[in-house]
Design a protein around this motif. Structure first.
Motif, short mmCIF file in Angstrom:
data_model
loop_
_atom_site.label_atom_id
_atom_site.label_comp_id
_atom_site.label_asym_id
_atom_site.label_seq_id
_atom_site.Cartn_x
_atom_site.Cartn_y
_atom_site.Cartn_z
N ILE A 34 0.83 -1.21 0.00
CA ILE A 34 0.00 0.00 0.00
C ILE A 34 0.87 1.26 0.00
O ILE A 34 0.60 2.21 -0.74
CB ILE A 34 -0.96 -0.01 1.22
CG1 ILE A 34 -2.00 -1.11 1.04
CG2 ILE A 34 -1.62 1.34 1.40
CD1 ILE A 34 -2.85 -1.36 2.26
N VAL A 35 1.93 1.26 0.80
CA VAL A 35 2.82 2.42 0.85
C VAL A 35 3.50 2.65 -0.48
O VAL A 35 3.60 3.79 -0.95
CB VAL A 35 3.86 2.25 1.99
CG1 VAL A 35 4.97 3.26 1.88
CG2 VAL A 35 3.17 2.35 3.34
N GLN A 36 3.96 1.60 -1.13
CA GLN A 36 4.62 1.76 -2.42
C GLN A 36 3.64 2.23 -3.50
O GLN A 36 4.02 2.97 -4.40
CB GLN A 36 5.27 0.44 -2.85
CG GLN A 36 6.50 0.13 -2.04
CD GLN A 36 7.08 -1.23 -2.37
OE1 GLN A 36 6.44 -2.05 -3.02
NE2 GLN A 36 8.30 -1.48 -1.90
N ALA A 37 2.38 1.84 -3.41
CA ALA A 37 1.39 2.30 -4.38
C ALA A 37 1.01 3.77 -4.13
O ALA A 37 0.73 4.51 -5.07
CB ALA A 37 0.15 1.43 -4.32
N TYR A 38 1.01 4.19 -2.86
CA TYR A 38 0.61 5.55 -2.49
C TYR A 38 1.73 6.57 -2.69
O TYR A 38 1.47 7.74 -2.94
CB TYR A 38 0.14 5.57 -1.04
CG TYR A 38 -0.07 6.94 -0.47
CD1 TYR A 38 -1.15 7.72 -0.86
CD2 TYR A 38 0.82 7.48 0.45
CE1 TYR A 38 -1.34 8.99 -0.34
CE2 TYR A 38 0.64 8.74 0.97
CZ TYR A 38 -0.44 9.49 0.57
OH TYR A 38 -0.62 10.74 1.07
N ARG A 39 2.98 6.14 -2.56
CA ARG A 39 4.12 7.05 -2.55
C ARG A 39 4.17 8.02 -3.74
O ARG A 39 4.43 9.20 -3.54
CB ARG A 39 5.42 6.24 -2.46
CG ARG A 39 6.63 7.11 -2.27
CD ARG A 39 7.84 6.28 -1.95
NE ARG A 39 7.72 5.78 -0.58
CZ ARG A 39 8.24 4.64 -0.15
NH1 ARG A 39 8.91 3.89 -0.98
NH2 ARG A 39 8.10 4.27 1.09
N PRO A 40 3.90 7.60 -4.99
CA PRO A 40 3.96 8.57 -6.10
C PRO A 40 2.89 9.67 -6.01
O PRO A 40 3.07 10.75 -6.57
CB PRO A 40 3.74 7.72 -7.35
CG PRO A 40 3.99 6.32 -6.95
CD PRO A 40 3.70 6.24 -5.49
N PHE A 41 1.79 9.41 -5.33
CA PHE A 41 0.69 10.37 -5.26
C PHE A 41 0.74 11.24 -4.02
O PHE A 41 -0.07 12.15 -3.87
CB PHE A 41 -0.65 9.63 -5.31
CG PHE A 41 -0.80 8.75 -6.50
CD1 PHE A 41 -0.95 9.28 -7.76
CD2 PHE A 41 -0.76 7.36 -6.37
CE1 PHE A 41 -1.07 8.47 -8.88
CE2 PHE A 41 -0.88 6.55 -7.46
CZ PHE A 41 -1.03 7.10 -8.72
N HIS A 42 1.65 10.96 -3.10
CA HIS A 42 1.68 11.65 -1.81
C HIS A 42 1.88 13.16 -1.98
O HIS A 42 1.14 13.95 -1.38
CB HIS A 42 2.79 11.08 -0.94
CG HIS A 42 2.98 11.83 0.34
ND1 HIS A 42 2.07 11.75 1.37
CD2 HIS A 42 3.94 12.68 0.76
CE1 HIS A 42 2.48 12.52 2.37
NE2 HIS A 42 3.62 13.09 2.02
N SER A 43 2.82 13.58 -2.79
CA SER A 43 3.09 15.01 -2.96
C SER A 43 1.89 15.74 -3.55
O SER A 43 1.56 16.85 -3.13
CB SER A 43 4.31 15.22 -3.85
OG SER A 43 5.45 14.71 -3.21
N PHE A 44 1.25 15.13 -4.53
CA PHE A 44 0.10 15.77 -5.17
C PHE A 44 -1.08 15.88 -4.21
O PHE A 44 -1.75 16.91 -4.14
CB PHE A 44 -0.31 15.01 -6.43
CG PHE A 44 0.76 14.97 -7.46
CD1 PHE A 44 1.19 16.13 -8.09
CD2 PHE A 44 1.37 13.76 -7.79
CE1 PHE A 44 2.19 16.10 -9.05
CE2 PHE A 44 2.37 13.72 -8.74
CZ PHE A 44 2.79 14.88 -9.37
N LEU A 45 -1.34 14.82 -3.46
CA LEU A 45 -2.45 14.85 -2.50
C LEU A 45 -2.17 15.85 -1.39
O LEU A 45 -3.06 16.61 -0.99
CB LEU A 45 -2.68 13.45 -1.91
CG LEU A 45 -3.85 13.31 -0.96
CD1 LEU A 45 -5.16 13.59 -1.69
CD2 LEU A 45 -3.86 11.94 -0.34
N LEU A 46 -0.94 15.88 -0.90
CA LEU A 46 -0.58 16.83 0.14
C LEU A 46 -0.70 18.27 -0.36
O LEU A 46 -1.25 19.13 0.34
CB LEU A 46 0.84 16.56 0.63
CG LEU A 46 1.36 17.44 1.75
CD1 LEU A 46 0.54 17.25 3.01
CD2 LEU A 46 2.82 17.13 2.03
#
Length: 103
Positions: A34-46
């Motif tokens: 889950i963390v590896q799937a979420y990591r690319p989107f973290h900056s955009f969501l934040l």
């Protein structure tokens, strides 16, 4: 001997996925996936959440700053909360900018 660390996490790391000892470690593998799937989107969501908080708190303070709204103590409290949250969003935006553009 009483000062020794009694936590096995530092001395016995999780086994590699697919090893014999890894049969009981499905939860860490799931979390890592889950963390590896979420990591690319973290900056955009934040960034989206920070910009939303920035503009929403500005609008809340503008609305609650009206003379009629300032007469009620609850509205003044909400205005101060929105002002403090605005400061937090400005600080987080500054931190995110410095993190992305620093050496």
């Amino acid at each position: 001997m009483t000062s020794e660390i009694h936590c096995t996490q530092f001395t016995e790391p999780y086994p590699e996925p697919g090893a014999d000892r890894a049969a009981n470690y499905t939860l860490p593998v799931l979390i890592i996936t889950i963390v590896q799937a979420y990591r690319p989107f973290h900056s955009f969501l934040l960034l989206f959440l920070l910009l939303f908080a920035f503009f929403a708190n500005i609008l809340i303070v503008i609305v609650l700053w009206q003379k009629e709204m300032r007469k009620v103590g609850v509205n003044v409290t909400m205005m101060l909360i929105a002002f403090c949250d605005f400061g937090c969003s400005v600080a987080a935006l500054g931190q995110m900018t410095l993190r992305n553009y620093s050496l």
